[in-house]
Design a protein around this motif. Structure first.
Motif, PDB file in Angstrom:
ATOM      1  N   ARG A  11       0.809  -1.222   0.000  1.00  0.00           N
ATOM      2  CA  ARG A  11       0.000   0.000   0.000  1.00  0.00           C
ATOM      3  C   ARG A  11       0.836   1.263   0.000  1.00  0.00           C
ATOM      4  NH1 ARG A  11      -3.498  -2.932   3.895  1.00  0.00           N
ATOM      5  NH2 ARG A  11      -2.254  -1.942   5.487  1.00  0.00           N
ATOM      6  N   ILE A  12       2.145   1.139   0.239  1.00  0.00           N
ATOM      7  CA  ILE A  12       3.011   2.312   0.238  1.00  0.00           C
ATOM      8  C   ILE A  12       3.266   2.719  -1.206  1.00  0.00           C
ATOM      9  CG2 ILE A  12       5.316   3.166   0.813  1.00  0.00           C
ATOM     10  CD1 ILE A  12       5.322   1.238   3.151  1.00  0.00           C
ATOM     11  N   GLY A  13       3.174   4.003  -1.473  1.00  0.00           N
ATOM     12  CA  GLY A  13       3.428   4.497  -2.817  1.00  0.00           C
ATOM     13  C   GLY A  13       4.898   4.354  -3.185  1.00  0.00           C
ATOM     14  N   PRO A  14       5.188   4.228  -4.477  1.00  0.00           N
ATOM     15  CA  PRO A  14       6.575   4.054  -4.905  1.00  0.00           C
ATOM     16  C   PRO A  14       7.465   5.242  -4.549  1.00  0.00           C
ATOM     17  CG  PRO A  14       5.064   3.904  -6.782  1.00  0.00           C
ATOM     18  CD  PRO A  14       4.254   4.153  -5.565  1.00  0.00           C
ATOM     19  N   THR A  15       6.925   6.441  -4.593  1.00  0.00           N
ATOM     20  CA  THR A  15       7.718   7.622  -4.251  1.00  0.00           C
ATOM     21  C   THR A  15       8.074   7.611  -2.771  1.00  0.00           C
ATOM     22  OG1 THR A  15       6.593   8.864  -5.988  1.00  0.00           O
ATOM     23  CG2 THR A  15       7.784  10.136  -4.334  1.00  0.00           C
ATOM     24  N   ALA A  16       7.120   7.273  -1.934  1.00  0.00           N
ATOM     25  CA  ALA A  16       7.377   7.228  -0.492  1.00  0.00           C
ATOM     26  C   ALA A  16       8.390   6.139  -0.159  1.00  0.00           C
ATOM     27  CB  ALA A  16       6.077   6.987   0.264  1.00  0.00           C
ATOM     28  N   ALA A  17       8.276   4.993  -0.820  1.00  0.00           N
ATOM     29  CA  ALA A  17       9.230   3.907  -0.581  1.00  0.00           C
ATOM     30  C   ALA A  17      10.630   4.327  -1.014  1.00  0.00           C
ATOM     31  CB  ALA A  17       8.799   2.651  -1.321  1.00  0.00           C
ATOM     32  N   PHE A  18      10.748   4.944  -2.162  1.00  0.00           N
ATOM     33  CA  PHE A  18      12.037   5.404  -2.661  1.00  0.00           C
ATOM     34  C   PHE A  18      12.659   6.428  -1.715  1.00  0.00           C
ATOM     35  CE2 PHE A  18      14.502   8.507  -5.105  1.00  0.00           C
ATOM     36  CZ  PHE A  18      15.483   7.671  -5.636  1.00  0.00           C
ATOM     37  N   LEU A  19      11.866   7.396  -1.276  1.00  0.00           N
ATOM     38  CA  LEU A  19      12.379   8.423  -0.372  1.00  0.00           C
ATOM     39  C   LEU A  19      12.754   7.842   0.986  1.00  0.00           C
ATOM     40  CD1 LEU A  19      10.026  11.418  -1.223  1.00  0.00           C
ATOM     41  CD2 LEU A  19      12.428  11.122  -1.864  1.00  0.00           C
ATOM     42  N   GLY A  20      11.979   6.886   1.471  1.00  0.00           N
ATOM     43  CA  GLY A  20      12.284   6.254   2.754  1.00  0.00           C
ATOM     44  C   GLY A  20      13.583   5.466   2.711  1.00  0.00           C
ATOM     45  N   VAL A  21      13.751   4.656   1.668  1.00  0.00           N
ATOM     46  CA  VAL A  21      14.984   3.883   1.535  1.00  0.00           C
ATOM     47  C   VAL A  21      16.167   4.816   1.287  1.00  0.00           C
ATOM     48  CG1 VAL A  21      16.182   2.203   0.067  1.00  0.00           C
ATOM     49  CG2 VAL A  21      13.852   1.773   0.814  1.00  0.00           C
ATOM     50  N   GLY A  22      15.956   5.861   0.501  1.00  0.00           N
ATOM     51  CA  GLY A  22      17.015   6.841   0.263  1.00  0.00           C
ATOM     52  C   GLY A  22      17.440   7.546   1.539  1.00  0.00           C
ATOM     53  N   ALA A  23      16.473   7.900   2.373  1.00  0.00           N
ATOM     54  CA  ALA A  23      16.787   8.559   3.643  1.00  0.00           C
ATOM     55  C   ALA A  23      17.545   7.624   4.578  1.00  0.00           C
ATOM     56  CB  ALA A  23      15.495   9.043   4.315  1.00  0.00           C
ATOM     57  N   LEU A  24      17.144   6.359   4.639  1.00  0.00           N
ATOM     58  CA  LEU A  24      17.863   5.396   5.481  1.00  0.00           C
ATOM     59  C   LEU A  24      19.280   5.156   4.967  1.00  0.00           C
ATOM     60  CD1 LEU A  24      15.170   2.718   6.334  1.00  0.00           C
ATOM     61  CD2 LEU A  24      16.298   4.305   7.899  1.00  0.00           C
ATOM     62  N   THR A  25      19.434   5.087   3.651  1.00  0.00           N
ATOM     63  CA  THR A  25      20.763   4.912   3.077  1.00  0.00           C
ATOM     64  C   THR A  25      21.639   6.112   3.393  1.00  0.00           C
ATOM     65  OG1 THR A  25      19.829   3.590   1.296  1.00  0.00           O
ATOM     66  CG2 THR A  25      22.031   4.474   0.942  1.00  0.00           C
ATOM     67  N   PHE A  26      21.107   7.299   3.208  1.00  0.00           N
ATOM     68  CA  PHE A  26      21.859   8.516   3.520  1.00  0.00           C
ATOM     69  C   PHE A  26      22.232   8.560   4.993  1.00  0.00           C
ATOM     70  CE2 PHE A  26      21.960  12.992   4.842  1.00  0.00           C
ATOM     71  CZ  PHE A  26      23.009  13.432   4.049  1.00  0.00           C
ATOM     72  N   LEU A  27      21.293   8.215   5.844  1.00  0.00           N
ATOM     73  CA  LEU A  27      21.552   8.198   7.282  1.00  0.00           C
ATOM     74  C   LEU A  27      22.644   7.195   7.626  1.00  0.00           C
ATOM     75  CD1 LEU A  27      20.434   9.476   9.906  1.00  0.00           C
ATOM     76  CD2 LEU A  27      18.960   7.488  10.105  1.00  0.00           C
ATOM     77  N   GLY A  28      22.590   6.027   7.021  1.00  0.00           N
ATOM     78  CA  GLY A  28      23.605   5.013   7.266  1.00  0.00           C
ATOM     79  C   GLY A  28      24.977   5.439   6.790  1.00  0.00           C
ATOM     80  N   LEU A  29      25.036   6.178   5.694  1.00  0.00           N
ATOM     81  CA  LEU A  29      26.322   6.639   5.174  1.00  0.00           C
ATOM     82  C   LEU A  29      26.883   7.808   5.968  1.00  0.00           C
ATOM     83  CD1 LEU A  29      25.622   6.438   1.333  1.00  0.00           C
ATOM     84  CD2 LEU A  29      27.058   4.907   2.704  1.00  0.00           C
ATOM     85  N   VAL A  30      26.018   8.635   6.521  1.00  0.00           N
ATOM     86  CA  VAL A  30      26.462   9.830   7.239  1.00  0.00           C
ATOM     87  C   VAL A  30      26.829   9.533   8.693  1.00  0.00           C
ATOM     88  CG1 VAL A  30      25.681  12.082   8.068  1.00  0.00           C
ATOM     89  CG2 VAL A  30      25.214  11.398   5.738  1.00  0.00           C
ATOM     90  N   LEU A  31      26.075   8.648   9.329  1.00  0.00           N
ATOM     91  CA  LEU A  31      26.365   8.339  10.726  1.00  0.00           C
ATOM     92  C   LEU A  31      27.729   7.665  10.846  1.00  0.00           C
ATOM     93  CD1 LEU A  31      22.917   7.047  11.978  1.00  0.00           C
ATOM     94  CD2 LEU A  31      24.054   9.161  12.612  1.00  0.00           C
ATOM     95  N   PRO A  32      28.453   7.972  11.912  1.00  0.00           N
ATOM     96  CA  PRO A  32      29.807   7.425  12.033  1.00  0.00           C
ATOM     97  C   PRO A  32      29.829   5.963  12.484  1.00  0.00           C
ATOM     98  CG  PRO A  32      29.296   8.800  13.921  1.00  0.00           C
ATOM     99  CD  PRO A  32      28.130   8.905  12.985  1.00  0.00           C
ATOM    100  N   GLY A  33      30.832   5.248  12.007  1.00  0.00           N
ATOM    101  CA  GLY A  33      31.203   3.921  12.495  1.00  0.00           C
ATOM    102  C   GLY A  33      30.091   2.908  12.609  1.00  0.00           C
ATOM    103  N   ALA A  34      30.019   2.311  13.780  1.00  0.00           N
ATOM    104  CA  ALA A  34      29.128   1.184  14.023  1.00  0.00           C
ATOM    105  C   ALA A  34      27.649   1.576  13.918  1.00  0.00           C
ATOM    106  CB  ALA A  34      29.407   0.584  15.391  1.00  0.00           C
ATOM    107  N   LEU A  35      27.314   2.799  14.258  1.00  0.00           N
ATOM    108  CA  LEU A  35      25.916   3.227  14.188  1.00  0.00           C
ATOM    109  C   LEU A  35      25.440   3.279  12.737  1.00  0.00           C
ATOM    110  CD1 LEU A  35      23.530   4.068  15.878  1.00  0.00           C
ATOM    111  CD2 LEU A  35      24.336   6.420  15.750  1.00  0.00           C
ATOM    112  N   GLY A  36      26.245   3.862  11.870  1.00  0.00           N
ATOM    113  CA  GLY A  36      25.912   3.891  10.445  1.00  0.00           C
ATOM    114  C   GLY A  36      25.889   2.504   9.848  1.00  0.00           C
ATOM    115  N   ALA A  37      26.835   1.657  10.257  1.00  0.00           N
ATOM    116  CA  ALA A  37      26.872   0.281   9.762  1.00  0.00           C
ATOM    117  C   ALA A  37      25.628  -0.479  10.209  1.00  0.00           C
ATOM    118  CB  ALA A  37      28.131  -0.415  10.252  1.00  0.00           C
ATOM    119  N   ALA A  38      25.166  -0.245  11.434  1.00  0.00           N
ATOM    120  CA  ALA A  38      23.963  -0.917  11.931  1.00  0.00           C
ATOM    121  C   ALA A  38      22.738  -0.517  11.115  1.00  0.00           C
ATOM    122  CB  ALA A  38      23.750  -0.595  13.408  1.00  0.00           C
ATOM    123  N   VAL A  39      22.643   0.762  10.759  1.00  0.00           N
ATOM    124  CA  VAL A  39      21.512   1.219   9.932  1.00  0.00           C
ATOM    125  C   VAL A  39      21.572   0.553   8.561  1.00  0.00           C
ATOM    126  CG1 VAL A  39      20.499   3.224   8.782  1.00  0.00           C
ATOM    127  CG2 VAL A  39      21.248   3.415  11.145  1.00  0.00           C
TER     128      VAL A  39
END
Length: 82
Positions: A11-39
């Motif tokens: 039921r999630i729209g494709p745009t919302a799914a894309f933005l959500g995964v993109g935000a999680l990827t960005f967060l994982g890349l920006v957060l330092p060390g183990a926290l980013g790796a965990a994301v």
């Protein structure tokens, strides 16, 4: 349980799914060390689960590409851990 989760994801729209995964990827890349790796590892685990549930629906080329992207996310997470 699995069908409920897949139904909710459907039921999630494709745009919302894309933005959500993109935000999680960005967060994982920006957060330092183990926290980013965990994301990133959590994102890879969720994507892997979804891929396993929908494996029969994708053509073989799409399966290979999804596995490559999944492997790259895991590789980036491992590099962030070291």
């Amino acid at each position: 349980m699995t069908q409920r989760v897949l139904s909710r994801l459907g039921r999630i729209g494709p745009t919302a799914a894309f933005l959500g995964v993109g935000a999680l990827t960005f967060l994982g890349l920006v957060l330092p060390g183990a926290l980013g790796a965990a994301v990133l590892l959590a994102l890879a685990a969720g994507a892997g689960w979804l891929l396993a549930q929908t494996w029969h629906l994708h053509p073989s080329r799409a399966r290979v590409m999804r596995l490559v992207v999944l492997g790259l996310v895991v590789a980036v997470a491992v590099v962030k851990l070291t």
